[in-house]
Design a protein around this motif. Structure first.
Motif, PDB file in Angstrom:
ATOM      1  N   SER A 117       0.839  -1.200   0.000  1.00 20.56           N
ATOM      2  CA  SER A 117       0.000   0.000   0.000  1.00 20.56           C
ATOM      3  C   SER A 117       0.870   1.245   0.000  1.00 20.56           C
ATOM      4  CB  SER A 117      -0.912   0.024   1.231  1.00 20.56           C
ATOM      5  OG  SER A 117      -1.796  -1.086   1.221  1.00 20.56           O
ATOM      6  N   THR A 118       0.598   2.124  -0.966  1.00 25.96           N
ATOM      7  CA  THR A 118       1.289   3.401  -1.071  1.00 25.96           C
ATOM      8  C   THR A 118       0.237   4.506  -1.016  1.00 25.96           C
ATOM      9  OG1 THR A 118       1.217   3.129  -3.485  1.00 25.96           O
ATOM     10  CG2 THR A 118       3.248   2.492  -2.377  1.00 25.96           C
ATOM     11  N   VAL A 119       0.681   5.761  -1.133  1.00 28.44           N
ATOM     12  CA  VAL A 119      -0.249   6.893  -1.057  1.00 28.44           C
ATOM     13  C   VAL A 119      -0.130   7.713  -2.339  1.00 28.44           C
ATOM     14  CG1 VAL A 119      -0.930   8.956   0.221  1.00 28.44           C
ATOM     15  CG2 VAL A 119      -0.033   6.962   1.446  1.00 28.44           C
ATOM     16  N   ARG A 120      -1.260   7.962  -2.990  1.00 29.55           N
ATOM     17  CA  ARG A 120      -1.269   8.771  -4.198  1.00 29.55           C
ATOM     18  C   ARG A 120      -1.057  10.244  -3.855  1.00 29.55           C
ATOM     19  NH1 ARG A 120      -6.609   6.810  -7.441  1.00 29.55           N
ATOM     20  NH2 ARG A 120      -7.291   8.778  -6.514  1.00 29.55           N
ATOM     21  N   PRO A 121      -0.665  11.060  -4.841  1.00 32.31           N
ATOM     22  CA  PRO A 121      -0.471  12.492  -4.576  1.00 32.31           C
ATOM     23  C   PRO A 121      -1.718  13.184  -4.044  1.00 32.31           C
ATOM     24  CG  PRO A 121       0.580  11.908  -6.636  1.00 32.31           C
ATOM     25  CD  PRO A 121      -0.197  10.699  -6.193  1.00 32.31           C
ATOM     26  N   ASP A 122      -2.909  12.632  -4.355  1.00 34.32           N
ATOM     27  CA  ASP A 122      -4.143  13.243  -3.855  1.00 34.32           C
ATOM     28  C   ASP A 122      -4.479  12.779  -2.441  1.00 34.32           C
ATOM     29  OD1 ASP A 122      -5.014  10.657  -4.251  1.00 34.32           O
ATOM     30  OD2 ASP A 122      -6.457  11.142  -5.831  1.00 34.32           O
ATOM     31  N   GLY A 123      -3.579  12.005  -1.821  1.00 36.81           N
ATOM     32  CA  GLY A 123      -3.777  11.560  -0.447  1.00 36.81           C
ATOM     33  C   GLY A 123      -4.543  10.262  -0.304  1.00 36.81           C
ATOM     34  N   LYS A 124      -5.026   9.713  -1.415  1.00 35.93           N
ATOM     35  CA  LYS A 124      -5.787   8.470  -1.358  1.00 35.93           C
ATOM     36  C   LYS A 124      -4.859   7.257  -1.366  1.00 35.93           C
ATOM     37  CE  LYS A 124      -9.735  10.532  -3.769  1.00 35.93           C
ATOM     38  NZ  LYS A 124     -10.576  10.525  -4.993  1.00 35.93           N
ATOM     39  N   PRO A 125      -5.183   6.227  -0.583  1.00 34.74           N
ATOM     40  CA  PRO A 125      -4.335   5.033  -0.558  1.00 34.74           C
ATOM     41  C   PRO A 125      -4.475   4.236  -1.851  1.00 34.74           C
ATOM     42  CG  PRO A 125      -6.292   4.672   0.769  1.00 34.74           C
ATOM     43  CD  PRO A 125      -6.327   6.118   0.346  1.00 34.74           C
ATOM     44  N   ASN A 126      -3.449   3.464  -2.153  1.00 33.52           N
ATOM     45  CA  ASN A 126      -3.449   2.648  -3.361  1.00 33.52           C
ATOM     46  C   ASN A 126      -2.746   1.337  -3.039  1.00 33.52           C
ATOM     47  OD1 ASN A 126      -3.952   2.003  -6.006  1.00 33.52           O
ATOM     48  ND2 ASN A 126      -2.390   3.325  -6.885  1.00 33.52           N
ATOM     49  N   SER A 127      -3.386   0.199  -3.314  1.00 35.11           N
ATOM     50  CA  SER A 127      -2.827  -1.101  -2.945  1.00 35.11           C
ATOM     51  C   SER A 127      -2.800  -2.039  -4.138  1.00 35.11           C
ATOM     52  CB  SER A 127      -3.646  -1.743  -1.816  1.00 35.11           C
ATOM     53  OG  SER A 127      -3.564  -0.997  -0.628  1.00 35.11           O
ATOM     54  N   ARG A 128      -1.839  -2.975  -4.085  1.00 36.76           N
ATOM     55  CA  ARG A 128      -1.741  -4.016  -5.086  1.00 36.76           C
ATOM     56  C   ARG A 128      -0.883  -5.149  -4.518  1.00 36.76           C
ATOM     57  NH1 ARG A 128       0.726   0.336  -4.268  1.00 36.76           N
ATOM     58  NH2 ARG A 128       0.115   1.405  -6.203  1.00 36.76           N
ATOM     59  N   ILE A 129      -0.973  -6.319  -5.158  1.00 38.92           N
ATOM     60  CA  ILE A 129      -0.173  -7.458  -4.724  1.00 38.92           C
ATOM     61  C   ILE A 129       1.145  -7.481  -5.499  1.00 38.92           C
ATOM     62  CG2 ILE A 129      -0.053  -9.973  -4.508  1.00 38.92           C
ATOM     63  CD1 ILE A 129      -2.109  -8.660  -2.671  1.00 38.92           C
ATOM     64  N   VAL A 130       2.256  -7.580  -4.775  1.00 40.29           N
ATOM     65  CA  VAL A 130       3.573  -7.775  -5.377  1.00 40.29           C
ATOM     66  C   VAL A 130       4.225  -8.961  -4.664  1.00 40.29           C
ATOM     67  CG1 VAL A 130       3.819  -5.341  -5.998  1.00 40.29           C
ATOM     68  CG2 VAL A 130       4.691  -6.141  -3.800  1.00 40.29           C
ATOM     69  N   LEU A 131       5.378  -9.387  -5.163  1.00 37.33           N
ATOM     70  CA  LEU A 131       6.040 -10.553  -4.583  1.00 37.33           C
ATOM     71  C   LEU A 131       7.290 -10.159  -3.807  1.00 37.33           C
ATOM     72  CD1 LEU A 131       5.766 -13.109  -7.529  1.00 37.33           C
ATOM     73  CD2 LEU A 131       4.275 -12.871  -5.533  1.00 37.33           C
ATOM     74  N   LEU A 132       7.399 -10.666  -2.598  1.00 32.46           N
ATOM     75  CA  LEU A 132       8.612 -10.493  -1.798  1.00 32.46           C
ATOM     76  C   LEU A 132       9.731 -11.314  -2.420  1.00 32.46           C
ATOM     77  CD1 LEU A 132       9.944  -9.544   0.944  1.00 32.46           C
ATOM     78  CD2 LEU A 132       9.211 -11.764   1.857  1.00 32.46           C
ATOM     79  N   LYS A 133      10.910 -10.695  -2.604  1.00 35.66           N
ATOM     80  CA  LYS A 133      12.012 -11.405  -3.231  1.00 35.66           C
ATOM     81  C   LYS A 133      13.233 -11.563  -2.324  1.00 35.66           C
ATOM     82  CE  LYS A 133      10.144 -12.552  -7.056  1.00 35.66           C
ATOM     83  NZ  LYS A 133       9.961 -13.997  -7.376  1.00 35.66           N
ATOM     84  N   ASP A 134      13.266 -10.879  -1.197  1.00 36.55           N
ATOM     85  CA  ASP A 134      14.372 -11.072  -0.260  1.00 36.55           C
ATOM     86  C   ASP A 134      13.974 -10.495   1.091  1.00 36.55           C
ATOM     87  OD1 ASP A 134      16.819 -11.903   0.666  1.00 36.55           O
ATOM     88  OD2 ASP A 134      17.972 -10.278  -0.233  1.00 36.55           O
ATOM     89  N   VAL A 135      14.556 -11.058   2.143  1.00 34.35           N
ATOM     90  CA  VAL A 135      14.413 -10.535   3.509  1.00 34.35           C
ATOM     91  C   VAL A 135      15.821 -10.369   4.060  1.00 34.35           C
ATOM     92  CG1 VAL A 135      13.413 -10.859   5.795  1.00 34.35           C
ATOM     93  CG2 VAL A 135      12.265 -11.840   3.801  1.00 34.35           C
ATOM     94  N   ASP A 136      16.257  -9.121   4.232  1.00 29.20           N
ATOM     95  CA  ASP A 136      17.569  -8.870   4.823  1.00 29.20           C
ATOM     96  C   ASP A 136      17.374  -7.893   5.981  1.00 29.20           C
ATOM     97  OD1 ASP A 136      17.141  -6.561   3.248  1.00 29.20           O
ATOM     98  OD2 ASP A 136      18.477  -7.271   1.671  1.00 29.20           O
TER      99      ASP A 136
END
Length: 211
Positions: A49-68
């Protein structure tokens, strides 16, 4: 079927603040290992989840590729999420593993990883995926599916596995957590919620939250 009637009583596991590790990354790695051993389907799929310039939240599914030191994922820097992170470099990530009746939430600052790290991952991908990073103007309006397929076909005629390069507009990000919450489903909706808050000295404050 009534949506209001759908409910599951979670009874599989429990989570106690006295049993978790002092680092949320270490605790997450433990849960990741359990998810992997339990053959959770695409356990590395996460809601970003990120935030658009208009202040509205925006979400999508992505894949985790590393944990450091944080969570690493890859995308087109010119995509909607890339532009949103450039404008506001904070994001939230959520994992949900229903087989284990678990959820993990991260909040933190996101920054680009090094070009070498992006190169290493890019060239580990199948050639078709490498071409796809060039062919797709991610998040932009396109006329139809044929447009993408034509771009892909054109690129395949020009490059091969030895000559292709990573696009400068494609690479990785790392979210460094400032807050992490581990959620374990429990009976009667009295779930276990263990919250980590990063302190000024980089230690972690661990607290139990009401469900």
């Amino acid at each position: 079927m009534k949506l209001a009637d759908i409910r599951i009583d979670y009874t599989l596991k429990s989570l106690d603040e006295k049993e978790v590790t002092i680092s949320p990354i270490d605790q997450f790695r433990k849960w990741v290992e359990e998810a992997n051993q339990s053959k959770v389907h695409e356990w590395n799929a996460m809601n970003l989840s990120t935030v658009r310039p208009d202040g509205k939240p925006n979400s999508r599914i992505v894949l985790l590729k590393d944990v450091d030191t944080g969570l690493v994922f890859f995308t087109n820097y010119n995509s909607a999420k890339g532009k949103e992170l450039e404008n506001n470099p904070f994001a939230a990530i959520t994992f949900f593993w229903p087989v284990l009746e678990r959820q993990v939430r991260f909040i933190g600052k996101v920054s680009k990883i090094t070009p070498k790290e992006s190169d290493d991952y890019y060239f580990s991908r199948p050639f078709a995926s490498q071409v796809g990073a060039w062919a797709s103007p991610q998040s932009e309006v396109i006329p139809d599916r044929a447009y993408l397929e034509a771009k892909e076909e054109e690129l395949i005629k020009k490059v091969n596995q030895d000559s292709i390069t990573r696009p400068e507009h494609w690479g990785g990000y790392r979210l460094i957590p400032e807050e992490v919450e581990f959620w374990q489903g429990r009976s009667s909706r009295l779930h276990d919620r263990i919250h980590y808050q990063k302190m000024e000295d980089d230690s972690w404050k661990i607290e139990r939250l009401a469900p």
